[in-house]
Scaffold this active site. Structure first.
Site, short mmCIF file in Angstrom:
data_model
loop_
_atom_site.label_atom_id
_atom_site.label_comp_id
_atom_site.label_asym_id
_atom_site.label_seq_id
_atom_site.Cartn_x
_atom_site.Cartn_y
_atom_site.Cartn_z
N TYR A 12 0.73 -0.98 0.38
CA TYR A 12 0.03 0.10 -0.27
C TYR A 12 0.90 1.75 0.16
CZ TYR A 12 -3.01 3.50 2.09
OH TYR A 12 -4.25 4.10 2.53
N THR A 114 7.11 3.28 12.76
CA THR A 114 5.24 3.17 13.45
C THR A 114 5.38 3.63 14.77
OG1 THR A 114 3.23 1.52 13.95
CG2 THR A 114 5.43 0.77 14.18
N TYR A 138 5.21 -6.49 16.56
CA TYR A 138 5.25 -5.69 15.60
C TYR A 138 5.55 -4.63 15.95
CZ TYR A 138 4.09 -2.73 12.18
OH TYR A 138 4.39 -1.56 11.27
N PHE A 166 1.49 7.22 12.09
CA PHE A 166 0.14 6.99 13.09
C PHE A 166 -0.80 6.16 11.65
CE2 PHE A 166 2.72 9.00 15.37
CZ PHE A 166 1.95 9.61 16.86
N HIS A 184 -7.74 -2.49 9.27
CA HIS A 184 -7.89 -1.09 9.06
C HIS A 184 -8.69 -0.42 9.38
CE1 HIS A 184 -3.73 -0.46 8.17
NE2 HIS A 184 -3.66 -1.57 9.15
N LEU A 185 -9.56 0.47 9.96
CA LEU A 185 -10.98 0.92 9.91
C LEU A 185 -11.46 1.49 8.95
CD1 LEU A 185 -13.33 1.10 11.69
CD2 LEU A 185 -11.92 3.42 12.38
N TYR A 203 -14.91 -1.07 19.06
CA TYR A 203 -15.01 -1.80 20.35
C TYR A 203 -14.53 -1.08 21.17
CZ TYR A 203 -13.07 -5.52 16.83
OH TYR A 203 -13.41 -6.44 16.33
N ARG A 216 -8.00 8.40 17.41
CA ARG A 216 -6.85 8.59 16.34
C ARG A 216 -6.32 9.61 15.06
NH1 ARG A 216 -7.44 5.85 20.03
NH2 ARG A 216 -6.29 3.22 19.76
N ARG A 276 -10.66 -4.22 22.90
CA ARG A 276 -9.77 -4.58 22.63
C ARG A 276 -8.55 -4.24 23.91
NH1 ARG A 276 -9.41 -3.58 16.30
NH2 ARG A 276 -9.14 -1.45 16.69
#
Length: 320
Positions: A12, A114, A138, A166, A184-185, A203, A216, A276
């Site tokens: 991506y 990340t 990760y 982010f 991913h949302l 969640y 986020r 979560r």
């Protein structure tokens, strides 16, 4: 113009960065084993090599000005359930890549890092000086690579920039998110709008945020790509620069879902799910260092624009 190697350029973000490099007139070779990437995502005009990052030394030589390194496994949940491949690929693969760069006398690296390196933040917005305490393998592998790169810079004079992302979203032309499984949302919400999923799970709705759902920091993938080109110019011999990339403001899960409803014109049913473990209430970046050292500022900051670009890509991909 320069010649660059992009590892993971069939993925991506790597494909969007490759497209930007080509548009700027550079020559680009993409190295990708297609374990998670897609051959069709490699932009026209790039040379493509199907291979592992561990074997980059077979192709890397002094004709390359720099390496942009995106080849990593990146699923948080998968890293918790099966961490060993993450250490072998993300850390071991990068160690092999750095050795190949030394042998080929390629002295500049831009690394895809990340925000997962920070873990649960004590304060927001998050600066690069915040404590690093990853909550999953990760994030731990990415932090280990950042440490490895710092050592390479000090010992061997490498010029390196680590860009800590982010939440990346949106699309750039024919380049968008194609993860399997999708976690991913934004793409999940759009799959619901397309009728590919029945609903999106929320969640937790009792977080200390304005609407009770997690907040986020979303950044458009094209803005992200532009930062990589600026990072190539900002890299300095023997220095390891680390920069956060984000909008500096956040959007809640409910805001993302509602915006998707407006952009797509489709209902997006949602279901309540338990929190979560390890999900912080708010993750928002301070990108002040990127502004100061790279001259970078995001230009596509509206959530509706980010989702609209992703929606156009999702509809095109669904029709193929």
């Amino acid at each position: 113009m320069s010649t660059y190697l992009v590892t993971g350029g069939a993925g991506y973000i790597g494909s969007v960065v490759t497209a930007h490099l080509l548009a700027a007139g550079h020559t680009v070779t993409v190295l990708d084993d297609l374990s998670t990437g897609h051959r069709a995502s490699v932009p026209d005009g790039a040379r493509f090599i199907e291979g592992r990052v561990q074997d980059a030394g077979q192709w890397l030589d002094s004709s390359y000005e720099a390496v942009l390194h995106f080849a990593a496994y990146s699923q948080v949940g998968q890293s918790v359930a099966d961490p060993e491949p993450y250490w072998r690929n993300n850390v071991g693969g990068t160690a092999d890549l750095l050795a190949a760069m030394r042998d080929a006398d390629v002295r500049t690296l831009v690394f895809s890092s990340t925000a997962a390196t920070y873990g649960e933040p004590a304060t927001v917005p998050i600066t690069e000086d915040a404590p690093t305490d990853p909550t999953n393998p990760y994030g731990a592998t990415k932090l280990a690579v950042d440490h490895m790169i710092g050592g390479e810079c000090a010992a061997h004079g490498l010029a390196a920039v680590s860009l800590r992302y982010f939440n990346v979203a949106g699309a750039y032309g024919h380049h968008g998110e194609r993860h399997a499984p999708e976690t991913h949302l934004v793409p999940i919400v759009l799959q619901v709008a397309l009728g590919e999923r029945e609903s999106v799970a929320v969640y937790g709705d009792d977080y200390p945020t304005p609407d009770g759902t997690c907040v986020r920091d979303y950044i458009h993938v094209a803005d992200l790509a532009e930062a990589h080109l600026l990072a190539l110019s900002a890299a300095r011999d023997g220095e390891h620069l680390i920069c956060n990339l984000g909008n500096g403001s956040g959007f809640s899960v409910h805001e993302v879902i509602e915006t998707a409803r407006k952009v797509t014109g489709h209902p997006v049913p949602q279901t309540a799910a338990p929190r979560r473990p390890g999900d912080p209430a708010v993750l928002v970046a301070s990108a002040a260092r990127a502004a100061e050292t790279l001259g970078w500022r995001p230009r596509r900051t509206e959530l509706a624009e980010i989702i609209a670009d992703a929606w156009e890509f999702a509809r095109r991909a669904a029709a193929e």
